[in-house]
Write a protein that holds these residues in place. Structure first.
Motif, short mmCIF file in Angstrom:
data_model
loop_
_atom_site.label_atom_id
_atom_site.label_comp_id
_atom_site.label_asym_id
_atom_site.label_seq_id
_atom_site.Cartn_x
_atom_site.Cartn_y
_atom_site.Cartn_z
N ILE A 76 0.90 -1.33 0.06
CA ILE A 76 0.25 -0.06 0.15
C ILE A 76 0.88 1.28 -0.03
O ILE A 76 1.67 1.25 0.91
N LYS A 77 0.45 2.18 -0.92
CA LYS A 77 1.24 3.41 -0.88
C LYS A 77 0.31 4.52 -1.03
O LYS A 77 -0.83 4.42 -1.11
N SER A 78 0.60 5.82 -0.53
CA SER A 78 -0.11 6.95 -0.85
C SER A 78 0.52 8.24 -1.21
O SER A 78 0.80 9.02 -0.42
N LEU A 79 1.05 8.16 -2.45
CA LEU A 79 1.79 9.05 -3.06
C LEU A 79 1.53 9.59 -4.14
O LEU A 79 0.53 9.07 -4.98
N ARG A 80 1.77 10.83 -4.51
CA ARG A 80 1.37 11.51 -6.02
C ARG A 80 1.89 10.78 -7.07
O ARG A 80 1.21 10.47 -8.15
N SER A 81 3.09 10.08 -6.95
CA SER A 81 3.65 9.20 -7.89
C SER A 81 4.35 8.22 -7.37
O SER A 81 5.00 8.52 -6.43
N LEU A 82 4.38 7.21 -8.08
CA LEU A 82 4.99 6.01 -7.49
C LEU A 82 6.29 5.88 -7.75
O LEU A 82 6.84 5.69 -9.07
N PRO A 83 7.30 5.79 -6.95
CA PRO A 83 8.82 5.79 -6.88
C PRO A 83 9.17 4.33 -7.80
O PRO A 83 8.51 3.33 -7.49
N GLU A 84 10.06 4.10 -8.42
CA GLU A 84 10.68 2.85 -8.79
C GLU A 84 10.81 1.82 -7.67
O GLU A 84 10.81 0.66 -7.96
N MET A 85 11.30 2.28 -6.57
CA MET A 85 11.53 1.51 -5.42
C MET A 85 10.50 0.82 -5.27
O MET A 85 10.73 -0.48 -4.55
N ALA A 88 10.73 -2.58 -6.82
CA ALA A 88 11.72 -3.39 -6.29
C ALA A 88 11.43 -4.02 -5.02
O ALA A 88 11.58 -4.97 -4.82
N GLN A 89 10.69 -3.08 -4.34
CA GLN A 89 10.08 -3.77 -2.80
C GLN A 89 9.32 -4.80 -3.02
O GLN A 89 9.62 -6.12 -2.39
N VAL A 90 8.22 -4.83 -3.80
CA VAL A 90 7.39 -5.99 -4.34
C VAL A 90 8.06 -7.12 -4.72
O VAL A 90 7.88 -8.30 -4.33
N LEU A 91 8.84 -6.84 -5.75
CA LEU A 91 9.72 -8.06 -6.20
C LEU A 91 10.58 -8.73 -5.15
O LEU A 91 10.63 -9.98 -5.11
N ARG A 118 0.14 -4.53 -11.26
CA ARG A 118 0.44 -5.70 -11.01
C ARG A 118 1.63 -6.26 -11.19
O ARG A 118 2.19 -6.00 -12.15
N ILE A 119 2.27 -7.12 -10.24
CA ILE A 119 3.59 -7.74 -10.54
C ILE A 119 3.53 -9.41 -10.54
O ILE A 119 2.70 -9.97 -9.52
N SER A 120 3.95 -9.91 -11.71
CA SER A 120 4.02 -11.40 -11.76
C SER A 120 5.75 -11.91 -11.75
O SER A 120 6.31 -11.35 -12.61
#
Length: 121
Positions: A76-85, A88-91, A118-120
């Motif tokens: 879960i995030k609450s940001l204006r734009s999603l950082p690349e990090m 990497a975190q979910v991976l 979505r990440i697979s």
């Protein structure tokens, strides 16, 4: 099936976003999403600690926001734009758990559909 689970998670997240809108803390969205999961009888674990094993050594420090139905990692995030990090975190979480599917839900977007990744593996 994991696709059905991700669809249920997305549906619950959309309901939370529709009710609360953007601009709140991640912890608020996490609490609301967990409540919505309960209303929809979606099984989950919250703030789950995950260890990485390296040559008989346990490396801790990873904590999943949510694990849904023991199959899908939800960050879960609450940001204006999603950082690349965030990707990497979910991976990293997927690799550590051996799971194959993850979702990043960014409640900071004006339209939540733009904040779902979505990440697979």
């Amino acid at each position: 099936m994991a696709d059905e689970i991700t669809e249920k998670v997305i549906g619950a997240a959309i309901e939370v976003h529709k009710t609360l809108g953007p601009g709140l803390l991640e912890s608020v969205y996490e609490e609301a999403l967990c409540h919505e999961f309960g209303l929809r009888t979606i099984g989950f674990q919250r703030q789950l600690s995950v260890d990485v094993h390296y040559k008989d050594h346990v490396i801790g420090g990873q904590r999943l926001d949510l694990l849904v139905e023991n199959e899908v990692v939800v960050e879960i995030k609450s940001l204006r734009s999603l950082p690349e990090m965030a990707m990497a975190q979910v991976l990293s979480y997927l690799k550590a758990t051996g799971l194959k599917r993850g979702l990043i839900v960014n409640f900071g977007e004006k339209q939540l559909i733009n904040g779902i990744k979505r990440i697979s593996l």
